[in-house]
Design a protein around this motif. Structure first.
Motif, short mmCIF file in Angstrom:
data_model
loop_
_atom_site.label_atom_id
_atom_site.label_comp_id
_atom_site.label_asym_id
_atom_site.label_seq_id
_atom_site.Cartn_x
_atom_site.Cartn_y
_atom_site.Cartn_z
N SER A 1 45.27 93.25 -11.72
CA SER A 1 45.46 93.82 -10.56
C SER A 1 46.67 93.70 -10.07
N ASN A 2 46.06 94.24 -8.12
CA ASN A 2 47.10 94.92 -7.44
C ASN A 2 47.17 93.35 -6.71
N LYS A 3 46.64 92.16 -6.55
CA LYS A 3 47.04 90.53 -6.57
C LYS A 3 48.04 90.33 -7.68
N LYS A 4 47.92 89.88 -8.79
CA LYS A 4 48.59 89.52 -9.30
C LYS A 4 49.47 89.95 -10.02
N GLN A 5 50.41 91.39 -9.49
CA GLN A 5 51.14 92.37 -9.91
C GLN A 5 52.66 92.01 -9.76
N ARG A 6 52.93 91.34 -8.60
CA ARG A 6 53.68 90.96 -7.51
C ARG A 6 54.59 89.61 -8.44
N LEU A 7 53.49 88.69 -8.05
CA LEU A 7 53.96 87.52 -8.88
C LEU A 7 53.80 87.37 -10.20
N LEU A 8 53.60 88.22 -11.10
CA LEU A 8 53.75 88.63 -12.45
C LEU A 8 55.81 89.52 -13.04
N ALA A 9 55.40 90.09 -12.29
CA ALA A 9 56.77 91.24 -11.58
C ALA A 9 58.02 90.66 -11.33
N LYS A 10 57.31 89.23 -10.58
CA LYS A 10 58.72 87.98 -10.10
C LYS A 10 58.81 87.45 -11.48
N SER A 11 57.96 86.51 -12.24
CA SER A 11 57.60 86.00 -12.50
C SER A 11 59.08 86.16 -13.80
N LEU A 12 57.72 87.36 -14.68
CA LEU A 12 59.10 88.41 -15.54
C LEU A 12 60.28 88.41 -15.41
N ASN A 13 60.09 89.07 -13.95
CA ASN A 13 61.79 90.20 -13.75
C ASN A 13 62.60 89.06 -13.90
N SER A 14 61.98 87.23 -13.22
CA SER A 14 63.47 85.78 -13.96
C SER A 14 63.72 85.53 -15.24
N LEU A 15 62.53 85.78 -15.81
CA LEU A 15 62.99 86.03 -16.97
C LEU A 15 63.63 86.87 -17.58
N LEU A 16 63.93 87.90 -18.09
CA LEU A 16 64.59 88.95 -18.13
C LEU A 16 66.13 88.37 -17.65
N GLY B 1 69.11 88.54 -19.76
CA GLY B 1 70.46 89.70 -19.54
C GLY B 1 69.97 90.57 -19.33
N ARG B 2 69.19 90.62 -19.52
CA ARG B 2 68.30 92.40 -19.43
C ARG B 2 68.80 92.90 -18.23
N GLU B 3 68.80 93.43 -17.36
CA GLU B 3 69.22 93.81 -16.21
C GLU B 3 68.51 94.78 -15.99
N GLU B 4 67.59 95.24 -16.50
CA GLU B 4 66.28 96.13 -15.81
C GLU B 4 64.98 95.02 -15.27
N ARG B 5 64.39 95.77 -14.25
CA ARG B 5 63.48 95.30 -13.15
C ARG B 5 62.39 95.86 -13.37
N LEU B 6 61.14 95.12 -13.10
CA LEU B 6 59.85 95.82 -13.29
C LEU B 6 58.95 95.58 -11.93
N GLU B 7 58.27 96.64 -11.29
CA GLU B 7 58.07 96.72 -10.18
C GLU B 7 56.68 96.94 -10.08
N ARG B 8 55.79 96.05 -8.54
CA ARG B 8 54.47 95.96 -8.55
C ARG B 8 54.26 98.10 -9.01
N SER B 9 52.95 97.97 -8.95
CA SER B 9 52.70 99.01 -8.87
C SER B 9 52.71 100.22 -7.78
N PRO B 10 53.39 101.68 -7.43
CA PRO B 10 52.73 101.20 -5.82
C PRO B 10 52.18 102.01 -5.90
N ASP B 11 51.18 102.82 -6.71
CA ASP B 11 50.02 103.23 -6.73
C ASP B 11 49.28 102.43 -7.07
N THR B 12 49.24 101.30 -6.51
CA THR B 12 47.74 100.09 -6.45
C THR B 12 48.02 99.59 -4.98
#
Length: 170
Positions: A72-87, A91-102
């Motif tokens: 859901s839209n509400k969960k995407q930001r927190l999930l992306a933030k948490s996973l980006n911290s772990l990524l 040492g992974r350079e890629e980043r996850l984002e909240r879907s712009p469509d939603t």
């Protein structure tokens, strides 16, 4: 003895190992309750549950992003933030984002639209609160925290003064 997440969720041991190492490095010395459902550790666990059987270290960023986008839209930001911290931690350079469509579109009332609503309010204090909130952008807690000094030099909340003046008129 590792603390394991809710058994009803699906996790990879390798992802839990990353979380444990991350936690030990950044949080182990802090005095926080890691078991609280509101804790950072639980937030990180929820993020790992969201990716399920995908290996955080080896899964493609596209597959990880699909898992984020499916939430859901509400969960995407927190999930992306948490996973980006772990990524970042592994040492992974890629980043996850909240879907712009939603992404939620925020629309603000014009002053004319606000006045249409305000004219339907009969209680003067409520109407005053509405005008203060609308024109300043303050939240109710901030508004009720506004103080001034009375004739005796005492610090008095402004809305207590309004209430006193209203009661004197009645």
């Amino acid at each position: 003895d590792k603390e394991r997440p809710d058994p009803g969720e699906v996790y990879l041991d390798s992802n839990i190992d990353i979380l444990d190492k991350y936690w030990d490095k950044f949080y182990s010395r802090r005095r926080i309750d890691a078991s609280s459902k509101l804790s950072a550790k639980c937030s990180l666990r929820r993020a790992l549950a969201a990716i399920g059987q995908l290996d955080l270290a080896n899964a493609s960023i596209e597959n990880l992003q699909k898992k984020i986008d499916s939430r859901s839209n509400k969960k995407q930001r927190l999930l992306a933030k948490s996973l980006n911290s772990l990524l970042k931690f592994i040492g992974r350079e890629e980043r996850l984002e909240r879907s712009p469509d939603t992404a939620e579109q925020v629309a603000h009332l014009t002053f004319q639209e606000f006045e249409k609503v305000a004219t339907t309010i009969e209680d003067g204090v409520v109407k005053t609160l509405m005008y203060v909130a609308f024109t300043t952008g303050m939240r109710l807690g901030e508004i009720f925290g506004i103080t001034s000094y009375n004739a005796d030099g005492q610090c008095v909340p402004v809305f207590t003064q309004i209430d006193i003046h209203r009661n004197r008129k009645e």
